[in-house]
Design a protein around this motif. Structure first.
Motif, PDB file in Angstrom:
ATOM      1  N   LEU A 156       8.698   5.708   0.245  1.00  0.00           N
ATOM      2  CA  LEU A 156       8.714   4.312  -0.162  1.00  0.00           C
ATOM      3  C   LEU A 156       7.950   3.488   0.869  1.00  0.00           C
ATOM      4  CD1 LEU A 156       9.808   2.073  -2.054  1.00  0.00           C
ATOM      5  CD2 LEU A 156      11.840   1.976  -0.587  1.00  0.00           C
ATOM      6  N   ALA A 157       7.067   2.626   0.367  1.00  0.00           N
ATOM      7  CA  ALA A 157       6.277   1.765   1.255  1.00  0.00           C
ATOM      8  C   ALA A 157       6.266   0.354   0.692  1.00  0.00           C
ATOM      9  CB  ALA A 157       4.848   2.293   1.388  1.00  0.00           C
ATOM     10  N   ASP A 158       6.546  -0.619   1.554  1.00  0.00           N
ATOM     11  CA  ASP A 158       6.514  -2.039   1.187  1.00  0.00           C
ATOM     12  C   ASP A 158       5.718  -2.775   2.254  1.00  0.00           C
ATOM     13  OD1 ASP A 158       6.987  -4.767   0.734  1.00  0.00           O
ATOM     14  OD2 ASP A 158       8.941  -4.378  -0.156  1.00  0.00           O
ATOM     15  N   SER A 159       4.549  -3.264   1.868  1.00  0.00           N
ATOM     16  CA  SER A 159       3.673  -3.961   2.810  1.00  0.00           C
ATOM     17  C   SER A 159       3.961  -5.454   2.879  1.00  0.00           C
ATOM     18  CB  SER A 159       2.208  -3.747   2.415  1.00  0.00           C
ATOM     19  OG  SER A 159       1.939  -4.374   1.164  1.00  0.00           O
ATOM     20  N   GLY A 160       4.843  -5.934   2.007  1.00  0.00           N
ATOM     21  CA  GLY A 160       5.093  -7.362   1.912  1.00  0.00           C
ATOM     22  C   GLY A 160       4.310  -8.002   0.781  1.00  0.00           C
ATOM     23  N   GLN A 161       3.229  -7.331   0.348  1.00  0.00           N
ATOM     24  CA  GLN A 161       2.427  -7.796  -0.785  1.00  0.00           C
ATOM     25  C   GLN A 161       2.547  -6.869  -1.993  1.00  0.00           C
ATOM     26  OE1 GLN A 161       0.751  -7.751   2.452  1.00  0.00           O
ATOM     27  NE2 GLN A 161       1.510  -9.848   2.596  1.00  0.00           N
ATOM     28  N   GLU A 162       2.870  -5.583  -1.730  1.00  0.00           N
ATOM     29  CA  GLU A 162       2.997  -4.614  -2.808  1.00  0.00           C
ATOM     30  C   GLU A 162       3.914  -3.471  -2.375  1.00  0.00           C
ATOM     31  OE1 GLU A 162      -1.002  -3.429  -3.540  1.00  0.00           O
ATOM     32  OE2 GLU A 162      -1.129  -2.163  -1.751  1.00  0.00           O
ATOM     33  N   VAL A 163       4.397  -2.744  -3.374  1.00  0.00           N
ATOM     34  CA  VAL A 163       5.318  -1.640  -3.121  1.00  0.00           C
ATOM     35  C   VAL A 163       4.807  -0.392  -3.825  1.00  0.00           C
ATOM     36  CG1 VAL A 163       7.677  -0.791  -3.338  1.00  0.00           C
ATOM     37  CG2 VAL A 163       7.269  -3.227  -3.005  1.00  0.00           C
ATOM     38  N   SER A 164       4.914   0.754  -3.155  1.00  0.00           N
ATOM     39  CA  SER A 164       4.600   2.031  -3.785  1.00  0.00           C
ATOM     40  C   SER A 164       5.747   3.000  -3.544  1.00  0.00           C
ATOM     41  CB  SER A 164       3.287   2.613  -3.253  1.00  0.00           C
ATOM     42  OG  SER A 164       3.377   2.828  -1.852  1.00  0.00           O
ATOM     43  N   PHE A 174      14.232   2.451  -9.629  1.00  0.00           N
ATOM     44  CA  PHE A 174      13.413   1.460  -8.935  1.00  0.00           C
ATOM     45  C   PHE A 174      13.578   0.114  -9.629  1.00  0.00           C
ATOM     46  CE2 PHE A 174       9.392  -0.920  -8.641  1.00  0.00           C
ATOM     47  CZ  PHE A 174       9.282  -1.044  -7.263  1.00  0.00           C
ATOM     48  N   LEU A 175      13.960  -0.915  -8.862  1.00  0.00           N
ATOM     49  CA  LEU A 175      14.165  -2.253  -9.413  1.00  0.00           C
ATOM     50  C   LEU A 175      13.305  -3.250  -8.630  1.00  0.00           C
ATOM     51  CD1 LEU A 175      15.685  -4.067 -11.413  1.00  0.00           C
ATOM     52  CD2 LEU A 175      17.446  -4.371  -9.654  1.00  0.00           C
ATOM     53  N   PRO A 176      12.199  -3.729  -9.223  1.00  0.00           N
ATOM     54  CA  PRO A 176      11.381  -4.737  -8.542  1.00  0.00           C
ATOM     55  C   PRO A 176      12.093  -6.074  -8.526  1.00  0.00           C
ATOM     56  CG  PRO A 176      10.563  -4.360 -10.759  1.00  0.00           C
ATOM     57  CD  PRO A 176      11.663  -3.360 -10.545  1.00  0.00           C
ATOM     58  N   ASP A 177      11.679  -6.955  -7.610  1.00  0.00           N
ATOM     59  CA  ASP A 177      12.333  -8.262  -7.529  1.00  0.00           C
ATOM     60  C   ASP A 177      12.027  -9.122  -8.751  1.00  0.00           C
ATOM     61  OD1 ASP A 177       9.679  -8.703  -6.989  1.00  0.00           O
ATOM     62  OD2 ASP A 177      10.012 -10.015  -5.277  1.00  0.00           O
ATOM     63  N   LYS A 178      10.940  -8.799  -9.452  1.00  0.00           N
ATOM     64  CA  LYS A 178      10.601  -9.486 -10.693  1.00  0.00           C
ATOM     65  C   LYS A 178      10.282  -8.429 -11.747  1.00  0.00           C
ATOM     66  CE  LYS A 178       8.526 -13.429  -8.265  1.00  0.00           C
ATOM     67  NZ  LYS A 178       7.267 -14.214  -8.064  1.00  0.00           N
ATOM     68  N   GLY A 179      11.210  -8.162 -12.604  1.00  0.00           N
ATOM     69  CA  GLY A 179      10.965  -7.153 -13.627  1.00  0.00           C
ATOM     70  C   GLY A 179      12.201  -6.332 -13.904  1.00  0.00           C
ATOM     71  N   SER A 189       5.262   8.438  -9.846  1.00  0.00           N
ATOM     72  CA  SER A 189       4.999   7.391  -8.856  1.00  0.00           C
ATOM     73  C   SER A 189       5.011   6.040  -9.543  1.00  0.00           C
ATOM     74  CB  SER A 189       3.640   7.607  -8.181  1.00  0.00           C
ATOM     75  OG  SER A 189       3.558   8.866  -7.567  1.00  0.00           O
ATOM     76  N   VAL A 190       5.280   4.999  -8.764  1.00  0.00           N
ATOM     77  CA  VAL A 190       5.205   3.641  -9.279  1.00  0.00           C
ATOM     78  C   VAL A 190       4.553   2.756  -8.235  1.00  0.00           C
ATOM     79  CG1 VAL A 190       7.498   2.982  -8.432  1.00  0.00           C
ATOM     80  CG2 VAL A 190       6.495   1.743 -10.350  1.00  0.00           C
ATOM     81  N   HIS A 191       3.715   1.851  -8.716  1.00  0.00           N
ATOM     82  CA  HIS A 191       3.060   0.879  -7.839  1.00  0.00           C
ATOM     83  C   HIS A 191       3.374  -0.499  -8.397  1.00  0.00           C
ATOM     84  CE1 HIS A 191       0.040  -0.657  -4.999  1.00  0.00           C
ATOM     85  NE2 HIS A 191      -0.275  -1.513  -5.970  1.00  0.00           N
ATOM     86  N   TYR A 192       3.912  -1.374  -7.537  1.00  0.00           N
ATOM     87  CA  TYR A 192       4.340  -2.697  -7.985  1.00  0.00           C
ATOM     88  C   TYR A 192       3.649  -3.777  -7.174  1.00  0.00           C
ATOM     89  CZ  TYR A 192       7.324  -6.846  -8.285  1.00  0.00           C
ATOM     90  OH  TYR A 192       7.781  -8.135  -8.418  1.00  0.00           O
ATOM     91  N   SER A 193       3.067  -4.739  -7.901  1.00  0.00           N
ATOM     92  CA  SER A 193       2.412  -5.879  -7.271  1.00  0.00           C
ATOM     93  C   SER A 193       2.960  -7.156  -7.893  1.00  0.00           C
ATOM     94  CB  SER A 193       0.893  -5.821  -7.466  1.00  0.00           C
ATOM     95  OG  SER A 193       0.282  -7.003  -6.987  1.00  0.00           O
ATOM     96  N   VAL A 199       3.696  -3.389 -12.994  1.00  0.00           N
ATOM     97  CA  VAL A 199       4.373  -2.176 -12.543  1.00  0.00           C
ATOM     98  C   VAL A 199       3.639  -0.999 -13.166  1.00  0.00           C
ATOM     99  CG1 VAL A 199       6.502  -0.848 -12.536  1.00  0.00           C
ATOM    100  CG2 VAL A 199       6.594  -3.340 -12.323  1.00  0.00           C
ATOM    101  N   GLU A 200       2.906  -0.255 -12.349  1.00  0.00           N
ATOM    102  CA  GLU A 200       2.108   0.866 -12.839  1.00  0.00           C
ATOM    103  C   GLU A 200       2.818   2.178 -12.532  1.00  0.00           C
ATOM    104  OE1 GLU A 200      -1.670   0.564 -11.001  1.00  0.00           O
ATOM    105  OE2 GLU A 200      -2.145  -1.414 -11.849  1.00  0.00           O
ATOM    106  N   ILE A 201       2.987   3.003 -13.548  1.00  0.00           N
ATOM    107  CA  ILE A 201       3.666   4.289 -13.405  1.00  0.00           C
ATOM    108  C   ILE A 201       2.667   5.409 -13.655  1.00  0.00           C
ATOM    109  CG2 ILE A 201       5.529   5.758 -14.261  1.00  0.00           C
ATOM    110  CD1 ILE A 201       6.961   3.232 -15.161  1.00  0.00           C
ATOM    111  N   SER A 202       2.688   6.413 -12.811  1.00  0.00           N
ATOM    112  CA  SER A 202       1.805   7.569 -12.977  1.00  0.00           C
ATOM    113  C   SER A 202       2.587   8.845 -12.688  1.00  0.00           C
ATOM    114  CB  SER A 202       0.591   7.469 -12.045  1.00  0.00           C
ATOM    115  OG  SER A 202       1.003   7.536 -10.685  1.00  0.00           O
ATOM    116  N   GLU A 203       2.005   9.962 -13.099  1.00  0.00           N
ATOM    117  CA  GLU A 203       2.650  11.264 -12.879  1.00  0.00           C
ATOM    118  C   GLU A 203       1.758  12.173 -12.058  1.00  0.00           C
ATOM    119  OE1 GLU A 203       4.077  13.049 -16.414  1.00  0.00           O
ATOM    120  OE2 GLU A 203       5.159  11.266 -17.093  1.00  0.00           O
ATOM    121  N   GLU A 204       0.960  11.587 -11.214  1.00  0.00           N
ATOM    122  CA  GLU A 204       0.066  12.368 -10.366  1.00  0.00           C
ATOM    123  C   GLU A 204       0.253  11.940  -8.922  1.00  0.00           C
ATOM    124  OE1 GLU A 204      -4.720  13.192  -9.718  1.00  0.00           O
ATOM    125  OE2 GLU A 204      -3.994  12.231 -11.550  1.00  0.00           O
ATOM    126  N   ILE A 205       0.662  12.868  -8.080  1.00  0.00           N
ATOM    127  CA  ILE A 205       0.895  12.565  -6.667  1.00  0.00           C
ATOM    128  C   ILE A 205      -0.221  13.166  -5.824  1.00  0.00           C
ATOM    129  CG2 ILE A 205       2.418  12.984  -4.692  1.00  0.00           C
ATOM    130  CD1 ILE A 205       4.759  12.805  -6.484  1.00  0.00           C
TER     131      ILE A 205
END
Length: 281
Positions: A156-164, A174-179, A189-193, A199-205
């Motif tokens: 889990l990574a949170d840069s303050g601007q996005e989360v992966s 996974f529960l984003p602050d908006k969504g 995987s999920v990428h949230y901006s 909220v982008e979901i993928s199945e490739e790591i």
């Protein structure tokens, strides 16, 4: 009674009173004790004074007990940090293991963890291998999201601007602050901006996603574009002089090697001239 005897008794009373006289009042308690002692009268503690004393003791006990309960209920925050460029291994009291990437931090309440809740806060990036406990879900709270698991491994990574978030084993909520909540399983995987409200979901790591933890890079017929991206992320550099040939690919493994040596091998293997420029924060 004769006048002389009366005068003597009167003088005696005057002396008795003046002996215990205070500037703003007569010390009647002391006077009474002295008089009672001289007359052989037994004294007892007045009931009102006894009541005041008992009440005072009770108040002290209540205050002490309240202070103890208050102290026991206070959070005992524990913060573990890693400086830039450092990778830190941590074992929590529930036997959950985690690895902090450089410049990251976790915080949790040691008085509650784990019996009253396995909640921790994360700033930065970390890899988790959570000990399974179905009665006490493991919750990671970041600035932009909340992740809840029972027992699994994930990054889990949170840069303050996005989360992966990348799940390696088990199931993760996974529960984003908006969504809305997203449930991920192994290999997803999920990428949230929040800025893009996506909220982008993928199945490739990416096999090199944990290179910051393992200090290893592995490429298997990997396109050069992806190789460069992985090198830049791993070494925190910018690569220039990239050839235009899009068909170039690389098969190689690098373990604990400096970027200069890696680029030298790649340049010799593919007959190109990649150059690295360090990034400044």
């Amino acid at each position: 009674m004769e006048k002389n005897e009366y005068d003597k008794n009167w003088e005696k009373r005057i002396r008795f009173v003046t002996r215990y006289y205070k500037e703003k009042g007569l010390d009647t308690e002391r006077a009474w004790k002295t008089f009672a002692r001289e007359q052989g009268i037994k004294t007892i503690i007045p009931f009102r004074r006894y009541l005041y004393t008992a009440a005072s003791v009770l108040l002290i006990l209540i205050a002490t007990g309240s202070l103890y309960v208050w102290h026991q209920g206070r959070p005992q925050w524990v913060t573990i940090t890693s400086v830039a460029g450092e990778v830190k291994q941590v074992i929590l009291s529930d036997q959950t293991s985690l690895t902090l990437a450089g410049g990251s931090r976790i915080t949790y309440d040691a008085r509650r963890f784990p019996a009253k809740g396995r909640d921790i806060e994360l700033a930065g990036k970390a890899w988790f291998d959570v000990q399974r406990d179905e009665e006490h879900p493991f919750t990671v709270i970041t600035a932009l999201s909340k992740v809840v698991v029972l027992g699994t491994s994930f990054e889990l990574a949170d840069s303050g601007q996005e989360v992966s978030l990348h799940v390696y084993t088990g199931t993760v909520s996974f529960l984003p602050d908006k969504g809305e909540e997203v449930v991920l399983t192994a290999g997803m995987s999920v990428h949230y901006s929040p800025e893009q409200e996506s909220v982008e979901i993928s199945e490739e790591i990416n096999p090199n996603r944990l290179s910051w933890k393992t200090n290893e890079l592995n490429f298997n017929n990997t396109p050069l574009v992806q190789v460069i991206r992985d090198l830049e992320n791993h070494y925190h550099i910018q690569i220039r002089n990239i050839p235009s040939q899009s068909e170039l690919s690389l098969t190689a493994s690098f373990s604990r090697m400096p970027p200069e040596e890696v680029l030298l091998i790649i340049n010799q293997t593919l007959d190109i001239g990649l150059q690295a420029i360090p990034l400044t924060d």
